[in-house]
Design a protein around this motif. Structure first.
Motif, mmCIF file in Angstrom:
data_model
loop_
_atom_site.group_PDB
_atom_site.id
_atom_site.type_symbol
_atom_site.label_atom_id
_atom_site.label_comp_id
_atom_site.label_asym_id
_atom_site.label_seq_id
_atom_site.Cartn_x
_atom_site.Cartn_y
_atom_site.Cartn_z
ATOM 1 N N LYS A 108 38.417 -11.473 96.375
ATOM 2 C CA LYS A 108 37.908 -10.518 95.389
ATOM 3 C C LYS A 108 38.741 -10.560 94.114
ATOM 4 O O LYS A 108 38.223 -10.406 93.012
ATOM 5 C CB LYS A 108 37.919 -9.110 95.980
ATOM 6 N N ARG A 109 40.046 -10.806 94.251
ATOM 7 C CA ARG A 109 40.907 -10.868 93.079
ATOM 8 C C ARG A 109 40.439 -11.941 92.108
ATOM 9 O O ARG A 109 40.436 -11.750 90.890
ATOM 10 C CB ARG A 109 42.348 -11.171 93.501
ATOM 11 N N VAL A 111 37.357 -13.191 91.782
ATOM 12 C CA VAL A 111 36.099 -12.779 91.153
ATOM 13 C C VAL A 111 36.365 -11.761 90.052
ATOM 14 O O VAL A 111 35.818 -11.854 88.944
ATOM 15 C CB VAL A 111 35.134 -12.196 92.204
ATOM 16 N N ASP A 112 37.228 -10.787 90.331
ATOM 17 C CA ASP A 112 37.550 -9.768 89.332
ATOM 18 C C ASP A 112 38.185 -10.390 88.093
ATOM 19 O O ASP A 112 37.896 -9.994 86.958
ATOM 20 C CB ASP A 112 38.501 -8.726 89.926
ATOM 21 N N GLU A 113 39.049 -11.386 88.309
ATOM 22 C CA GLU A 113 39.727 -12.031 87.188
ATOM 23 C C GLU A 113 38.748 -12.830 86.337
ATOM 24 O O GLU A 113 38.816 -12.811 85.103
ATOM 25 C CB GLU A 113 40.842 -12.944 87.704
ATOM 26 N N LEU A 115 35.541 -12.229 86.013
ATOM 27 C CA LEU A 115 34.710 -11.266 85.289
ATOM 28 C C LEU A 115 35.474 -10.643 84.123
ATOM 29 O O LEU A 115 34.885 -10.327 83.081
ATOM 30 C CB LEU A 115 34.223 -10.176 86.246
ATOM 31 N N ARG A 116 36.791 -10.484 84.281
ATOM 32 C CA ARG A 116 37.596 -9.937 83.189
ATOM 33 C C ARG A 116 37.608 -10.888 81.998
ATOM 34 O O ARG A 116 37.647 -10.461 80.839
ATOM 35 C CB ARG A 116 39.026 -9.685 83.674
#
Length: 213
Positions: A108-109, A111-113, A115-116
Motif C-alpha cells: 500500500k505504501r 501505491v500511496d507514493e 498517487l502522491r
C-alpha cells in the motif's frame, strides 16, 4: 528494452487472469522514431483517430519532446484523450518511479507514493482538427469566406479569438492564415482510412511497428 521491462512488470503485477478476459484484452507497443516529430505524429495521430471511440489516457512521464508534443497535438486534433497525466520523478534513467522497487509494488505504501506523485493536466479539448477540416473544405471551394459562415462553423462568435492564429480577418472577409496551412498539412499525415481498432491492428502490423505483450 522497454518491451522487456513492461513484460516483466506485467508478470510482477499478476494481471494474467485478466489478460484476454473481461478487463485487459491486450497491451500493444507502437514503434516510433523518438527524435522525429513527423514520424511520431503520423503514428500517434493515426492511432488516436482509429481509437477515438475509446477512453484514452495519455502518460506524459519522460519521453522526448517529439513524442510528448505529438501526443498533445494528436489529442487536441482528435479530442480523444480523456486524461493527460504524469508521475513526477527526477531520475530520468529509471523506467519506474524513483525510490520504488518492483518487489514492493503490491504494498500500500508504494501505491500511496505513486498517487502522491500523480499529476493530471486539466487540458480542455477543442477537437480543433475536425473544425479546421470543415474550414478547409470551404476554402477549397473559394479563397475568401464570409465571417458569419466561419462563426457558424466554429460554433459561435466567442470562438473567433481562439482561431486568430489560423485565420486572417478583414471586416467580414476571412482568409487562411499561414499557421492554418501548416496545421492542415500536418493533419494530412493522419490516415483516416484507419478508422477503427481492427483496421488499426492491420495498419500497424502492415507498417511493422506493432508489438504485443
Amino acid at each position: 528494452m522497454v518491451g522487456s521491462y513492461l513484460s516483466d512488470l506485467w508478470k510482477k503485477l499478476r494481471f494474467q487472469p485478466f489478460y484476454d478476459g473481461e478487463w485487459v484484452k491486450g497491451i500493444y507497443l507502437v514503434k516510433v522514431r523518438h527524435d522525429n516529430f513527423d514520424d511520431c505524429f503520423q503514428k500517434i495521430g493515426t492511432t488516436f483517430y482509429a481509437l477515438r471511440d475509446k477512453e484514452i489516457w495519455v502518460n506524459l512521464t519522460g519521453g522526448t519532446n517529439q513524442i510528448n508534443f505529438a501526443l498533445l497535438l494528436g489529442g487536441c486534433f482528435t479530442a480523444t484523450a480523456a486524461s493527460y497525466y504524469y508521475v513526477f520523478q527526477q531520475d530520468t534513467s529509471l523506467l519506474h518511479p524513483e525510490g520504488l522497487e518492483l518487489r514492493e509494488i503490491e504494498e500500500k505504501r508504494t501505491v500511496d507514493e505513486i498517487l502522491r506523485r500523480w499529476n493530471e493536466l486539466p487540458l480542455f479539448q477543442l477537437q480543433i482538427g475536425e473544425t479546421l477540416m470543415k474550414l478547409q473544405e470551404r476554402f477549397a471551394e473559394r479563397e475568401i469566406l464570409n465571417r458569419s459562415e466561419v462563426v457558424k462553423i466554429l460554433g459561435g462568435e466567442e470562438m473567433l479569438p481562439k482561431f486568430r492564429r489560423f485565420l486572417s480577418f478583414e471586416e467580414d472577409k476571412v482568409r487562411r492564415g499561414i499557421l492554418f496551412e501548416k496545421v492542415v498539412s500536418l493533419m494530412d499525415k493522419i490516415d483516416r482510412k484507419v478508422d477503427n481498432f481492427s483496421k488499426w491492428l492491420d495498419w500497424a502490423k502492415g507498417e511493422g511497428i506493432l508489438s504485443e505483450l
